[in-house]
Design a protein around this motif. Structure first.
Motif, PDB file in Angstrom:
ATOM      1  N   SER A 147       2.962  10.965   4.068  1.00  0.00           N
ATOM      2  CA  SER A 147       1.514  10.766   3.966  1.00  0.00           C
ATOM      3  C   SER A 147       0.884  11.949   3.254  1.00  0.00           C
ATOM      4  O   SER A 147       1.560  12.933   2.933  1.00  0.00           O
ATOM      5  CB  SER A 147       0.903  10.625   5.362  1.00  0.00           C
ATOM      6  OG  SER A 147       0.843  11.878   6.005  1.00  0.00           O
ATOM      7  N   LEU A 192       8.509   8.435   6.356  1.00  0.00           N
ATOM      8  CA  LEU A 192       7.137   8.124   5.950  1.00  0.00           C
ATOM      9  C   LEU A 192       6.475   9.401   5.438  1.00  0.00           C
ATOM     10  O   LEU A 192       6.425  10.416   6.149  1.00  0.00           O
ATOM     11  CB  LEU A 192       6.344   7.543   7.103  1.00  0.00           C
ATOM     12  CG  LEU A 192       4.903   7.168   6.779  1.00  0.00           C
ATOM     13  CD1 LEU A 192       4.853   6.068   5.730  1.00  0.00           C
ATOM     14  CD2 LEU A 192       4.183   6.728   8.046  1.00  0.00           C
ATOM     15  N   THR A 213       2.891   6.793   1.025  1.00  0.00           N
ATOM     16  CA  THR A 213       1.669   6.007   1.144  1.00  0.00           C
ATOM     17  C   THR A 213       0.822   6.084  -0.123  1.00  0.00           C
ATOM     18  O   THR A 213       0.845   7.076  -0.855  1.00  0.00           O
ATOM     19  CB  THR A 213       0.804   6.464   2.328  1.00  0.00           C
ATOM     20  OG1 THR A 213       0.335   7.798   2.079  1.00  0.00           O
ATOM     21  CG2 THR A 213       1.574   6.400   3.639  1.00  0.00           C
ATOM     22  N   ARG A 214       0.084   5.017  -0.344  1.00  0.00           N
ATOM     23  CA  ARG A 214      -0.854   4.967  -1.472  1.00  0.00           C
ATOM     24  C   ARG A 214      -1.831   6.131  -1.371  1.00  0.00           C
ATOM     25  O   ARG A 214      -2.144   6.787  -2.357  1.00  0.00           O
ATOM     26  CB  ARG A 214      -1.603   3.634  -1.445  1.00  0.00           C
ATOM     27  CG  ARG A 214      -2.645   3.533  -2.542  1.00  0.00           C
ATOM     28  CD  ARG A 214      -3.611   2.409  -2.279  1.00  0.00           C
ATOM     29  NE  ARG A 214      -4.527   2.883  -1.251  1.00  0.00           N
ATOM     30  CZ  ARG A 214      -5.152   2.104  -0.390  1.00  0.00           C
ATOM     31  NH1 ARG A 214      -4.969   0.814  -0.403  1.00  0.00           N
ATOM     32  NH2 ARG A 214      -5.967   2.610   0.497  1.00  0.00           N
ATOM     33  N   GLU A 215      -2.300   6.393  -0.167  1.00  0.00           N
ATOM     34  CA  GLU A 215      -3.254   7.475   0.042  1.00  0.00           C
ATOM     35  C   GLU A 215      -2.679   8.818  -0.397  1.00  0.00           C
ATOM     36  O   GLU A 215      -3.372   9.618  -1.035  1.00  0.00           O
ATOM     37  CB  GLU A 215      -3.658   7.520   1.515  1.00  0.00           C
ATOM     38  CG  GLU A 215      -4.742   8.512   1.801  1.00  0.00           C
ATOM     39  CD  GLU A 215      -5.151   8.515   3.267  1.00  0.00           C
ATOM     40  OE1 GLU A 215      -6.333   8.762   3.506  1.00  0.00           O
ATOM     41  OE2 GLU A 215      -4.294   8.288   4.143  1.00  0.00           O
ATOM     42  N   ASP A 250       0.819  -1.216   0.000  1.00  0.00           N
ATOM     43  CA  ASP A 250       0.000   0.000   0.000  1.00  0.00           C
ATOM     44  C   ASP A 250       0.849   1.261   0.000  1.00  0.00           C
ATOM     45  O   ASP A 250       0.472   2.283   0.561  1.00  0.00           O
ATOM     46  CB  ASP A 250      -0.962   0.006   1.187  1.00  0.00           C
ATOM     47  CG  ASP A 250      -0.241  -0.073   2.520  1.00  0.00           C
ATOM     48  OD1 ASP A 250       0.995  -0.208   2.525  1.00  0.00           O
ATOM     49  OD2 ASP A 250      -0.915   0.006   3.556  1.00  0.00           O
ATOM     50  N   SER A 251       2.001   1.185  -0.670  1.00  0.00           N
ATOM     51  CA  SER A 251       2.909   2.330  -0.704  1.00  0.00           C
ATOM     52  C   SER A 251       3.932   2.146  -1.819  1.00  0.00           C
ATOM     53  O   SER A 251       4.015   1.092  -2.438  1.00  0.00           O
ATOM     54  CB  SER A 251       3.646   2.452   0.630  1.00  0.00           C
ATOM     55  OG  SER A 251       4.408   1.285   0.867  1.00  0.00           O
TER      56      SER A 251
END
Length: 82
Positions: free
Chosen positions: A78, A76, A31-33, A13-14
């Protein structure tokens, strides 16, 4: 042991990236989001990788900013970082 993974690859998911910053390789996880929300990526892993390549400069700027604030690696990223 040598790491045989490519410098950019899709996880579950990334997108995971190893980018040179200064004299070192920094690992970042986007992140995918973040890719879907901020960069209009599609829902497939290849779409996420393509979105990373299309927006690598903006993403690297965020990674550099986080490094300057002593964030631990991997960095990370986001949707809230943009």
């Amino acid at each position: 042991m040598n790491d045989v993974r490519p410098p950019v690859y899709a996880g579950h998911d990334s997108v995971i990236v190893r980018m040179p910053i200064g004299r070192r390789l920094v690992r970042a996880i986007i992140t995918r989001e973040a890719l879907e929300t901020r960069f209009a990526a599609g829902h497939s892993q290849q779409d996420w990788v393509d979105a990373y390549h299309a927006h690598a400069q903006a993403i690297e700027a965020v990674v550099q900013d986080k490094l300057s604030k002593a964030c631990p690696e991997p960095i990370l990223i986001s949707k809230y970082d943009f």
